[in-house]
Each structure stands twice: as C-alpha cells, then as structure tokens.
Design a protein around this motif. Structure first.
Motif, PDB file in Angstrom:
ATOM      1  N   GLY A 124     -10.099   4.201  -1.180  1.00  0.00           N
ATOM      2  CA  GLY A 124     -11.391   4.639  -1.702  1.00  0.00           C
ATOM      3  C   GLY A 124     -11.303   5.813  -2.649  1.00  0.00           C
ATOM      4  O   GLY A 124     -12.326   6.441  -2.945  1.00  0.00           O
ATOM      5  N   GLN A 125     -10.102   6.109  -3.151  1.00  0.00           N
ATOM      6  CA  GLN A 125      -9.950   7.162  -4.162  1.00  0.00           C
ATOM      7  C   GLN A 125     -10.216   6.524  -5.523  1.00  0.00           C
ATOM      8  O   GLN A 125      -9.335   5.944  -6.141  1.00  0.00           O
ATOM      9  N   TRP A 126     -11.452   6.622  -5.966  1.00  0.00           N
ATOM     10  CA  TRP A 126     -11.909   5.791  -7.077  1.00  0.00           C
ATOM     11  C   TRP A 126     -11.305   6.183  -8.423  1.00  0.00           C
ATOM     12  O   TRP A 126     -11.278   5.364  -9.352  1.00  0.00           O
ATOM     13  N   GLU A 127     -10.802   7.389  -8.554  1.00  0.00           N
ATOM     14  CA  GLU A 127     -10.130   7.738  -9.806  1.00  0.00           C
ATOM     15  C   GLU A 127      -8.843   6.921  -9.973  1.00  0.00           C
ATOM     16  O   GLU A 127      -8.417   6.638 -11.104  1.00  0.00           O
ATOM     17  N   ASN A 128      -8.232   6.505  -8.849  1.00  0.00           N
ATOM     18  CA  ASN A 128      -7.047   5.651  -8.912  1.00  0.00           C
ATOM     19  C   ASN A 128      -7.422   4.225  -9.305  1.00  0.00           C
ATOM     20  O   ASN A 128      -6.708   3.577 -10.080  1.00  0.00           O
ATOM     21  N   LEU A 129      -8.524   3.752  -8.782  1.00  0.00           N
ATOM     22  CA  LEU A 129      -9.021   2.434  -9.180  1.00  0.00           C
ATOM     23  C   LEU A 129      -9.360   2.403 -10.667  1.00  0.00           C
ATOM     24  O   LEU A 129      -9.130   1.395 -11.354  1.00  0.00           O
ATOM     25  N   GLN A 130      -9.860   3.505 -11.178  1.00  0.00           N
ATOM     26  CA  GLN A 130     -10.248   3.570 -12.590  1.00  0.00           C
ATOM     27  C   GLN A 130      -9.055   3.344 -13.505  1.00  0.00           C
ATOM     28  O   GLN A 130      -9.214   2.805 -14.612  1.00  0.00           O
ATOM     29  N   ILE A 178      -0.551   4.942 -11.052  1.00  0.00           N
ATOM     30  CA  ILE A 178       0.107   5.245 -12.335  1.00  0.00           C
ATOM     31  C   ILE A 178       1.162   4.181 -12.645  1.00  0.00           C
ATOM     32  O   ILE A 178       1.239   3.677 -13.780  1.00  0.00           O
ATOM     33  N   ILE A 179       1.965   3.805 -11.636  1.00  0.00           N
ATOM     34  CA  ILE A 179       2.933   2.723 -11.828  1.00  0.00           C
ATOM     35  C   ILE A 179       2.206   1.418 -12.133  1.00  0.00           C
ATOM     36  O   ILE A 179       2.647   0.615 -12.976  1.00  0.00           O
ATOM     37  N   TRP A 180       1.102   1.182 -11.454  1.00  0.00           N
ATOM     38  CA  TRP A 180       0.296  -0.010 -11.735  1.00  0.00           C
ATOM     39  C   TRP A 180      -0.078  -0.063 -13.221  1.00  0.00           C
ATOM     40  O   TRP A 180       0.145  -1.077 -13.904  1.00  0.00           O
ATOM     41  N   ALA A 181      -0.646   1.005 -13.726  1.00  0.00           N
ATOM     42  CA  ALA A 181      -1.103   1.031 -15.122  1.00  0.00           C
ATOM     43  C   ALA A 181       0.078   0.901 -16.080  1.00  0.00           C
ATOM     44  O   ALA A 181       0.005   0.155 -17.080  1.00  0.00           O
ATOM     45  N   ASN A 182       1.174   1.587 -15.783  1.00  0.00           N
ATOM     46  CA  ASN A 182       2.346   1.518 -16.652  1.00  0.00           C
ATOM     47  C   ASN A 182       2.964   0.122 -16.657  1.00  0.00           C
ATOM     48  O   ASN A 182       3.497  -0.331 -17.678  1.00  0.00           O
ATOM     49  N   THR A 183       2.903  -0.561 -15.518  1.00  0.00           N
ATOM     50  CA  THR A 183       3.435  -1.922 -15.442  1.00  0.00           C
ATOM     51  C   THR A 183       2.635  -2.865 -16.326  1.00  0.00           C
ATOM     52  O   THR A 183       3.204  -3.690 -17.063  1.00  0.00           O
ATOM     53  N   ASP A 202       0.853  -1.187   0.000  1.00  0.00           N
ATOM     54  CA  ASP A 202       0.000   0.000   0.000  1.00  0.00           C
ATOM     55  C   ASP A 202       0.892   1.241   0.000  1.00  0.00           C
ATOM     56  O   ASP A 202       1.853   1.319   0.774  1.00  0.00           O
ATOM     57  N   ARG A 203       0.578   2.186  -0.861  1.00  0.00           N
ATOM     58  CA  ARG A 203       1.333   3.451  -0.926  1.00  0.00           C
ATOM     59  C   ARG A 203       0.373   4.606  -0.644  1.00  0.00           C
ATOM     60  O   ARG A 203       0.092   5.449  -1.486  1.00  0.00           O
ATOM     61  N   ASP A 204      -0.129   4.644   0.585  1.00  0.00           N
ATOM     62  CA  ASP A 204      -1.122   5.640   0.969  1.00  0.00           C
ATOM     63  C   ASP A 204      -0.571   7.058   0.960  1.00  0.00           C
ATOM     64  O   ASP A 204      -1.336   8.028   0.952  1.00  0.00           O
ATOM     65  N   GLU A 205       0.767   7.200   0.974  1.00  0.00           N
ATOM     66  CA  GLU A 205       1.350   8.542   0.992  1.00  0.00           C
ATOM     67  C   GLU A 205       1.326   9.201  -0.382  1.00  0.00           C
ATOM     68  O   GLU A 205       1.537  10.413  -0.504  1.00  0.00           O
ATOM     69  N   LEU A 206       1.066   8.423  -1.422  1.00  0.00           N
ATOM     70  CA  LEU A 206       1.044   8.953  -2.785  1.00  0.00           C
ATOM     71  C   LEU A 206      -0.367   9.395  -3.166  1.00  0.00           C
ATOM     72  O   LEU A 206      -1.338   8.696  -2.880  1.00  0.00           O
ATOM     73  N   LYS A 207      -0.467  10.533  -3.827  1.00  0.00           N
ATOM     74  CA  LYS A 207      -1.775  11.036  -4.245  1.00  0.00           C
ATOM     75  C   LYS A 207      -2.485  10.041  -5.149  1.00  0.00           C
ATOM     76  O   LYS A 207      -3.704   9.861  -5.053  1.00  0.00           O
TER      77      LYS A 207
END
Length: 308
Positions: free
Chosen positions: A162-168, A135-140, A125-130
C-alpha cells in the motif's frame, strides 16, 4: 551475453496446509498434451543454449508449449526468495539476497534472444525494501523497451504494502497491461494470502485504473470458495476498474501447501466466463488450466467480441 539467469515463479511461498481435507483425485480434463511445434522447439533450443530461466519451466506450467509457440514468456525479477508466505505458492520464504541492479538489462537481453513478442514480468514480494522493488521494476520495463521495441508488456505486480508512491513508478512507465492478482475470495484471503489484504488489492486495481492503465487480476478456484463468493470477487474487481480477469484451477504444488478442496468442472468455468462478460468485464479467461499469463498476448485487446 554468455548466460542470462532469470529467476522464477509467482509471488509468495510455502506454509503447512492447515485444512484437513482428503486428497481429491485429479480429473481427466486436467490432462495436458506435450508441447509441440516449430516455434516451441526454437524457443526451447534458445533457453537451453543460453541457460535462460523462465517461470514457465520452473513452475511446470501446463501451457508452456502453447505460450512459447505464440511468442509469450514469463520472467520473474528481484530474486527467488519472497518475504511473504502464501499458502498456495512454491517460492521459498526468507531473507532475500541483495538487489541486483544489472538484472533489468539481463532480462531485456533474454527477451531479445528468445524473440519474445509479449513478455510477462512478475516478482517476489520485497517488503524489506523501502521502494518494494519498484525501482528495479521500472528499470526493467525501460530496459526491455530499449532493446525490444516491438515487444508488448504485462507486469504482474505485488501490492507494495500500500505504499502508493511505489505503485506510481509502474504507472509512470506504462506497460500495456498491469496485473495484480486477488488470488481468492474475501473469506479465504487470510488463509491463502497470509500477509495480503483483500481490499488493499482492490485498491491497487483502482489506483492503476485511475492512472490510465489496462488492468488485470486473477482468481484461483478449488480452495473452498463457493460460486456466490467467486461472483462477488469478480464484481468487486469490476467495480474497482478491472478490465481483464483470469479464472483457473488451483493445483497443490507440494503436500506442505494448501490442499485442493475440489476440482472445478469446465462447465462451471464456462458459466463464470459468461457471468463476467455480462457483468461488463472486457476480457474473461476462464478454464481449468488457465494461469495468470495464459493467452496474455491477447489481453491487450478486448475479448468481448472475440470470445463471445
């Protein structure tokens, strides 16, 4: 590529065990055969030669030989220091290092070298990142597909607070399977997953399903839950659109972690498997040695006909 380092294990970290439970003797059915077979040996040699690092090894997974023989391996991205401190997990908690934007390519190259047919990617978990690391997930995922066109993918993701734009971002790159583990029953969530929320995890599954993903989750048994609670958790997952569930025995990583309250007999796992299929779940992987990634290459397809 001279060296590819991929850090290891599942999200979360160590906390002191808070329950005074006598040590329970490990039963015979948890014994594991040593890895054998030519496919396993080939992957073993590649891992050693190129200094690759997988969760399979560092987590001492009991199924490593079987999975490697089937062409499946699990990698962790975004470092090996987690911002959370779950009571079951051996990954260190603390301040993570800076994001490595070259990591997606290295992961893709490792999968290419190992000739992995089905890759499971997870992260701390990288809760400190906005962006929560999304982004790394998608790029990977993009990098893996660019170099390994025939490799199928499962992503075992965090809840991104629960930041759903990140889940998207995960939904947009559409892995074959997207997994988020519930880990335990509702009553034990605060003890087992200190910074997580039971219903937020269910919402992750629901939003993934609404986004067209094949969804998956896992539950550990032996932490003090009862059968009715496990069945309710399975039902909650199903009601929120979960396709695949894994049920396995919790094993205490170190004396500092939550203790094993009991070892669940294989017959009970078999019963829960049948309950899951009767409930309507599409694939239920249930047994003492089952882990999130166990038989992951099969979870792309329905298990209702294959395993009944």
């Amino acid at each position: 590529m001279e060296e590819t380092l991929i850090t290891t294990s599942t999200p979360c970290s160590t906390v002191a065990a808070t329950t005074d439970v006598p040590r329970v003797k490990k039963p015979d059915w948890l014994r594991v055969k040593l890895p054998i077979g030519e496919s396993y040996k080939q992957v073993r040699n590649l891992v050693d030669t190129h200094k690759l690092h997988t969760i399979c090894e560092s987590g001492n997974c009991p199924n490593m030989g079987e999975c490697w023989g089937a062409g499946t391996a699990t990698f962790m991205i975004l470092g090996n220091i987690c911002t959370r401190s779950c009571g079951f997990c051996a990954v260190a908690t603390g301040r993570p290092e800076a994001v490595d934007y070259d990591e997606p390519q290295r992961v893709a190259e490792a999968i290419y070298l190992m000739k992995v047919k089905h890759a499971v990617i997870t992260s701390v978990d990288r809760d400190e990142l906005k962006d929560g690391g999304s982004i790394i997930w998608a790029n990977t995922i993009k990098a893996i597909r660019a170099l390994n066109a025939d490799t199928t993918l499962e992503t075992l993701i965090p809840d991104f607070r629960g930041q759903w734009e990140n889940l998207q971002r995960i939904i947009d790159v559409a892995p074959e399977v997207v997994s988020h583990n519930l880990e335990t029953v509702e009553r034990l969530t605060k003890q087992v997953r200190i910074q997580a929320k039971y219903h937020r995890s269910l919402e992750v599954i629901r939003r993934l399903k609404d986004g067209g993903m094949r969804t998956k989750s896992g539950i550990m048994l032996g932490l003090g839950e009862n059968k009715e609670e496990v069945v309710q958790a399975m039902q909650d997952l199903y009601d929120n659109g979960c396709d695949v569930i894994t049920l396995g025995q919790y094993l205490q990583p170190t004396p500092k972690h939550l203790p094993v309250v009991r070892f669940v007999h294989p017959d009970e796992f078999a019963e829960l498997r049948e309950i899951g299929y009767n409930m309507g779940l599409d694939y239920v992987e249930s047994g003492p040695l089952v882990r999130s990634s166990y038989h992951a290459e099969k979870h792309i397809h329905s298990g209702r006909t294959l395993n009944k």
